[in-house]
Scaffold this active site. Structure first.
Site, mmCIF file in Angstrom:
data_model
loop_
_atom_site.group_PDB
_atom_site.id
_atom_site.type_symbol
_atom_site.label_atom_id
_atom_site.label_comp_id
_atom_site.label_asym_id
_atom_site.label_seq_id
_atom_site.Cartn_x
_atom_site.Cartn_y
_atom_site.Cartn_z
ATOM 1 N N SER A 129 0.828 -1.256 0.040
ATOM 2 C CA SER A 129 -0.075 0.086 -0.017
ATOM 3 C C SER A 129 0.766 1.259 0.094
ATOM 4 O O SER A 129 1.899 1.232 0.393
ATOM 5 C CB SER A 129 -0.921 -0.030 1.423
ATOM 6 O OG SER A 129 -1.616 -1.128 1.430
ATOM 7 N N GLU A 244 -3.544 -14.205 1.356
ATOM 8 C CA GLU A 244 -3.883 -13.033 2.451
ATOM 9 C C GLU A 244 -5.118 -13.335 3.074
ATOM 10 O O GLU A 244 -5.499 -13.412 4.049
ATOM 11 C CB GLU A 244 -3.430 -11.831 2.153
ATOM 12 C CG GLU A 244 -3.508 -10.913 3.432
ATOM 13 C CD GLU A 244 -3.203 -9.292 2.938
ATOM 14 O OE1 GLU A 244 -3.475 -8.944 1.725
ATOM 15 O OE2 GLU A 244 -3.045 -8.330 3.872
HETATM 16 C C1 LIG Z 1 -3.838 -1.933 10.647
HETATM 17 C C2 LIG Z 1 -3.657 -2.190 9.246
HETATM 18 C C3 LIG Z 1 -2.467 -2.804 8.743
HETATM 19 C C4 LIG Z 1 -2.130 -2.755 7.300
HETATM 20 N N1 LIG Z 1 -0.936 -3.439 6.871
HETATM 21 C C5 LIG Z 1 -0.504 -3.428 5.830
HETATM 22 C C6 LIG Z 1 0.960 -3.881 5.462
HETATM 23 O O1 LIG Z 1 1.626 -4.394 6.323
HETATM 24 N N2 LIG Z 1 1.309 -3.696 4.230
HETATM 25 C C7 LIG Z 1 0.653 -3.112 3.091
HETATM 26 O O2 LIG Z 1 0.806 -2.727 2.196
HETATM 27 N N3 LIG Z 1 -0.814 -2.590 3.558
HETATM 28 C C8 LIG Z 1 -1.250 -2.600 4.717
HETATM 29 N N4 LIG Z 1 -2.381 -2.098 5.103
HETATM 30 C C9 LIG Z 1 -3.081 -1.410 4.017
HETATM 31 C C10 LIG Z 1 -4.560 -1.852 3.532
HETATM 32 O O3 LIG Z 1 -4.290 -2.939 2.740
HETATM 33 C C11 LIG Z 1 -5.255 -0.728 3.218
HETATM 34 O O4 LIG Z 1 -5.760 -0.053 4.218
HETATM 35 C C12 LIG Z 1 -6.445 -1.201 2.401
HETATM 36 O O5 LIG Z 1 -6.100 -1.902 1.124
HETATM 37 C C13 LIG Z 1 -7.614 -0.086 1.976
HETATM 38 O O6 LIG Z 1 -6.907 0.913 1.372
HETATM 39 P P1 LIG Z 1 -6.650 2.427 1.860
HETATM 40 O O7 LIG Z 1 -6.310 2.484 3.396
HETATM 41 O O8 LIG Z 1 -5.880 3.026 1.107
HETATM 42 O O9 LIG Z 1 -8.334 3.127 1.746
HETATM 43 P P2 LIG Z 1 -8.838 3.419 0.353
HETATM 44 O O10 LIG Z 1 -8.684 2.450 -0.717
HETATM 45 O O11 LIG Z 1 -8.448 4.853 0.113
HETATM 46 O O12 LIG Z 1 -10.384 3.384 0.766
HETATM 47 C C14 LIG Z 1 -11.152 4.083 1.704
HETATM 48 C C15 LIG Z 1 -12.550 3.973 1.726
HETATM 49 O O13 LIG Z 1 -13.435 3.781 0.480
HETATM 50 C C16 LIG Z 1 -13.829 2.673 0.204
HETATM 51 N N5 LIG Z 1 -13.631 2.231 -1.404
HETATM 52 C C17 LIG Z 1 -12.382 2.319 -2.062
HETATM 53 N N6 LIG Z 1 -12.499 1.836 -3.353
HETATM 54 C C18 LIG Z 1 -13.765 1.484 -3.302
HETATM 55 C C19 LIG Z 1 -14.657 0.875 -4.437
HETATM 56 N N7 LIG Z 1 -14.127 0.650 -5.692
HETATM 57 N N8 LIG Z 1 -16.046 0.448 -4.003
HETATM 58 C C20 LIG Z 1 -16.366 0.790 -2.879
HETATM 59 N N9 LIG Z 1 -15.932 1.128 -1.884
HETATM 60 C C21 LIG Z 1 -14.642 1.764 -1.992
HETATM 61 C C22 LIG Z 1 -12.956 1.589 0.981
HETATM 62 O O14 LIG Z 1 -13.640 0.287 1.308
HETATM 63 C C23 LIG Z 1 -12.557 2.491 2.245
HETATM 64 O O15 LIG Z 1 -13.648 2.317 3.042
HETATM 65 C C24 LIG Z 1 -2.908 -2.109 6.444
HETATM 66 C C25 LIG Z 1 -4.005 -1.466 6.879
HETATM 67 C C26 LIG Z 1 -4.330 -1.470 8.057
HETATM 68 C C27 LIG Z 1 -5.580 -0.733 8.675
#
Ligand SMILES: Cc1cc2nc3c(=O)[nH]c(=O)nc-3n(C[C@H](O)[C@H](O)[C@H](O)COP(=O)(O)OP(=O)(O)OC[C@H]3O[C@@H](n4cnc5c(N)ncnc54)[C@H](O)[C@@H]3O)c2cc1C
Length: 404
Positions: A129, A244
């Site tokens: 991410s 995963e």
């Molecule tokens: C505690 C924690 C640990 C993590 N650890 C890792 C790690 O070790 N390595 C790593 O690479 N990543 C990690 N992540 C990242 C995680 O994979 C992302 O947070 C996740 O994929 C969501 O991406 P974002 O946070 O950028 O949210 P966004 O993608 O910006 O989404 C924001 C909101 O919009 C919604 N949304 C987005 N797109 C759509 C769509 N097409 N349709 C409907 N709704 C949508 C989402 O559901 C969410 O509610 C971690 C996250 C957390 C919270």
């Protein structure tokens, strides 16, 4: 479809359960059961005990330490591990990068990395991410440019779990900016000691130091650390993300937590008796328990169907398990908040992670076990976000299961 375990499967379950109870130190299991984060030592100690028994990477190919277990055996093993509050092997190594190297890496990479991942001699973290590339991961912007025998990496990763302990990181990087976004991505392994890598903590709402930002400034990584082919990294990432998601329902963990809730509710005073006398509370517990039983049946159906599949593609049904499993994990922490009542209020981050910024000389308010309940409740908000957010899982269900 017969969902009952065979005699051999019951014997396997009993063997795994006895092993967890007798071989994994009790203090580690108690810490996990109380809702604390396992420490780095807890994870390393546990994984090495499992590895010595041949159980750290049972899902890997046999020549690298796998066990050729059936999907049912894997299911039983994971459920028992959760039910006994055993910290699982570090997923970034064993569930993510390990299977990718085993499937797509070259022989030298397999020999160099796989045994050390299985025995957690190297701690791995996941660099997928980025700010602006989470759900839409293929939009990632961190780039790697080939210069002689090196890739030079520039960019930023975020939410990188436990990167503060990491020896290695696997990173998805853009190696061809002109190609369609999924087609210009590569999968590279980087030593965290390489100059130019900076890790900065993100403090989460529960006071935890679990996630980080990782910055890459002209980081030179040997070209031999590319996994598979350049610009084919998206294929490996899809394989990784499918892995995963499997086992993410964590039914064993929710079951263990429900047992704890009942135990505590039978001790906590309420009115003239204890909380467990309160019919409204018991109704709430029963409703979560019924949903969990239904989820367990669904998971068993998925596992039984999986036993008959020949392809190794992730089953879109795992999206249903992820949504429901994460909702129930959250529901159990809500019940725990009801059990702890007003003692949830004092702010008490995990003492293992306390950097001295919070006063620790005040006596704890309420019973010992109360301090971890609110942090656990807040921390568990994450489960509907990571591993593909629940909204994204709904999109998968709509497309792949309902055909919408
Ligand atoms: C505690 C924690 C640990 C993590 N650890 C890792 C790690 O070790 N390595 C790593 O690479 N990543 C990690 N992540 C990242 C995680 O994979 C992302 O947070 C996740 O994929 C969501 O991406 P974002 O946070 O950028 O949210 P966004 O993608 O910006 O989404 C924001 C909101 O919009 C919604 N949304 C987005 N797109 C759509 C769509 N097409 N349709 C409907 N709704 C949508 C989402 O559901 C969410 O509610 C971690 C996250 C957390 C919270």
């Amino acid at each position: 479809m017969d969902l009952r375990f065979t005699q051999a499967e019951i014997a396997f379950r009993d063997e795994a359960r006895a092993f967890f109870r007798t071989q994994i130190p009790r203090e580690i299991r108690e810490r996990v059961s109380a809702g604390r984060h396992p420490t780095k030592d807890d994870i390393v100690t546990t994984q090495r005990i499992l590895n010595a028994r041949g159980w750290a990477v049972p899902h890997w190919p046999r020549e690298w330490g796998g066990q050729d277990w059936t999907p049912v055996q894997r299911y039983i093993f994971n459920e028992e591990m959760q039910a006994e509050a055993v910290p699982p092997p570090l997923p970034f190594g064993t569930q993510m990068v390990g299977p990718v190297i085993a499937a797509f890496g070259n022989e030298a990479q397999k020999r160099r990395f796989l045994p050390r991942i299985a025995n957690i001699d190297a701690w791995w973290c996941q660099g997928c991410s980025e700010p602006g590339a989470g759900s839409d991961l293929a939009s990632l912007k961190t780039r790697a440019e080939r210069v002689g025998d090196f890739y030079v990496i520039n960019g930023q990763k975020t939410w990188t779990t436990l990167a503060q302990y990491a020896d290695w990181i696997f990173v998805l990087v853009r190696t061809d900016a002109a190609a369609k976004k999924q087609e210009g991505i590569s999968f590279i392994l980087a030593d965290m000691k390489t100059p130019g890598i900076t890790v900065r903590p993100i403090v989460t709402i529960d006071g935890g130091r679990e996630v980080n930002e990782v910055f890459f400034d002209d980081v030179r990584v040997p070209a031999e650390n590319l996994v598979g082919q350049e610009n084919k990294g998206w294929d490996y990432a899809k394989f990784l993300l499918g892995n995963e998601r499997s086992g993410i329902a964590r039914i064993g963990l929710s079951k263990e937590r429900l047992r704890r809730i009942k135990r505590l509710a039978a001790e906590v005073p309420a009115g003239d008796g204890v909380l467990w006398d309160d019919m409204d509370f018991r109704k709430q517990v029963a409703s979560v328990e019924i949903e969990l039983k239904a989820l367990e049946m669904t998971q068993l159906r998925v596992v039984a169907a999986d036993s008959k599949r020949t392809d190794r593609k992730p089953d879109p049904m795992s999206s249903i398990l992820k949504i429901k499993g994460s909702e129930l994990q959250q529901a159990t922490t809500e019940l725990l908040m009801r059990v702890v009542g007003p003692y949830a209020l004092p702010y008490a981050p995990d003492e293992e992670e306390d950097d001295g910024a919070h006063p620790t000389n005040a006596p704890p308010a309420g019973p010992d076990w109360a301090a971890t309940v609110a942090p656990l409740y807040f921390n568990t908000r994450k489960v509907s976000i990571y591993g593909g957010s629940n909204e994204i899982q709904r999109n998968i269900i709509a497309k792949a299961i309902l055909g919408l």
